[in-house]
Design an enzyme around this catalytic site. Structure first.
Site, short mmCIF file in Angstrom:
data_model
loop_
_atom_site.label_atom_id
_atom_site.label_comp_id
_atom_site.label_asym_id
_atom_site.label_seq_id
_atom_site.Cartn_x
_atom_site.Cartn_y
_atom_site.Cartn_z
N HIS A 19 0.82 -1.21 0.00
CA HIS A 19 0.00 0.00 0.00
C HIS A 19 0.86 1.26 0.00
O HIS A 19 0.36 2.34 -0.30
CB HIS A 19 -0.92 -0.02 1.22
CG HIS A 19 -2.31 0.46 0.94
ND1 HIS A 19 -2.90 0.46 -0.31
CD2 HIS A 19 -3.26 0.95 1.79
CE1 HIS A 19 -4.13 0.93 -0.23
NE2 HIS A 19 -4.38 1.25 1.02
N ASN A 66 -6.82 6.85 3.39
CA ASN A 66 -8.21 7.18 3.05
C ASN A 66 -8.52 8.68 3.08
O ASN A 66 -9.57 9.09 2.61
CB ASN A 66 -9.17 6.44 3.99
CG ASN A 66 -9.12 4.94 3.77
OD1 ASN A 66 -8.39 4.44 2.91
ND2 ASN A 66 -9.88 4.21 4.55
N ASP A 92 -0.51 2.45 -5.40
CA ASP A 92 -0.48 1.00 -5.61
C ASP A 92 -1.72 0.53 -6.36
O ASP A 92 -2.79 1.10 -6.22
CB ASP A 92 -0.38 0.27 -4.27
CG ASP A 92 -1.57 0.58 -3.36
OD1 ASP A 92 -1.76 1.76 -3.01
OD2 ASP A 92 -2.34 -0.35 -3.02
N ASN A 113 -9.25 3.83 -2.26
CA ASN A 113 -9.80 4.83 -1.33
C ASN A 113 -9.00 6.13 -1.31
O ASN A 113 -9.57 7.21 -1.12
CB ASN A 113 -9.92 4.26 0.08
CG ASN A 113 -11.03 3.23 0.17
OD1 ASN A 113 -12.01 3.30 -0.56
ND2 ASN A 113 -10.88 2.27 1.06
#
Length: 195
Positions: A19, A66, A92, A113
């Protein structure tokens, strides 16, 4: 001026996870062009420098993934930049194999997100982005565990290749050659090398 943002999560436990491919790629870019990313401002770690004759701001939002758009919007507003022409986001992508990248001039969030929040906070999805492949989760595997995990050692060389290609693609984009960059790098580099 260009704002180049790498997405990720702050903190040691997230370092070098799938991530955080955006953070890792920004670090690669910073090393290559001698840009120090130390300034804490606008909910991000920032560094300013020059790439291909263009002033750039490299940014690693510290809001957690997020809420990435909060930092991006603050920086854009402060420097009076246009997201549709002066923003590049690196993040990613689980739909691409590790080692592959995909450059886009615009697009939807595609379930990511961080991108979803940037679109919400800037009011546009028409910004350049580079997706860095981190591989699909195994069948029946947990998505969160997958993206929060680290690439196995045998995949590491592919990720190094993706970072190198992303840095080269950004140089081309900043020279006004985004179509050339897309033609050069939106191919399955990994499969080509394995063939």
């Amino acid at each position: 001026m260009f704002l180049i943002v790498g997405l990720g999560n702050p903190g040691d436990k997230y370092e070098h996870t799938r991530h955080n491919a955006g953070f890792d790629t920004i670090d690669c870019l910073a090393d290559q062009y001698g840009i120090s990313i130390r300034e804490k401002k606008h909910k991000a770690l920032l560094g300013q420098g020059m790439i291909e004759g263009n002033k750039v701001i490299l940014a690693k939002p510290q809001t957690f993934m997020n809420l990435s758009g909060e930092a991006v919007a603050e920086i854009l507003n402060y420097y009076k930049m246009d997201p549709e022409t002066e923003l590049i986001v690196i993040f990613d992508d689980i739909s691409l194999d590790a080692g592959n990248i995909r450059i886009r001039k615009k697009g939807s969030a595609g379930g990511h997100n961080g991108i979803k929040n940037i679109i919400a906070m800037t009011g546009t999805q028409n910004f350049m982005r580079i997706k860095v492949g981190v591989g699909m989760k195994p069948a029946g595997g947990d998505l969160v565990a997958h993206v929060m995990g680290r690439l196995p050692k045998d995949e590491g060389e592919y990720f190094d290749l993706a970072k190198k290609n992303t840095c080269e693609a950004i140089a081309m984009i900043l020279r006004g050659e985004i179509d050339r960059a897309m033609n050069a790098y939106n191919k399955k580099v990994r499969e080509k090398e394995e063939a």
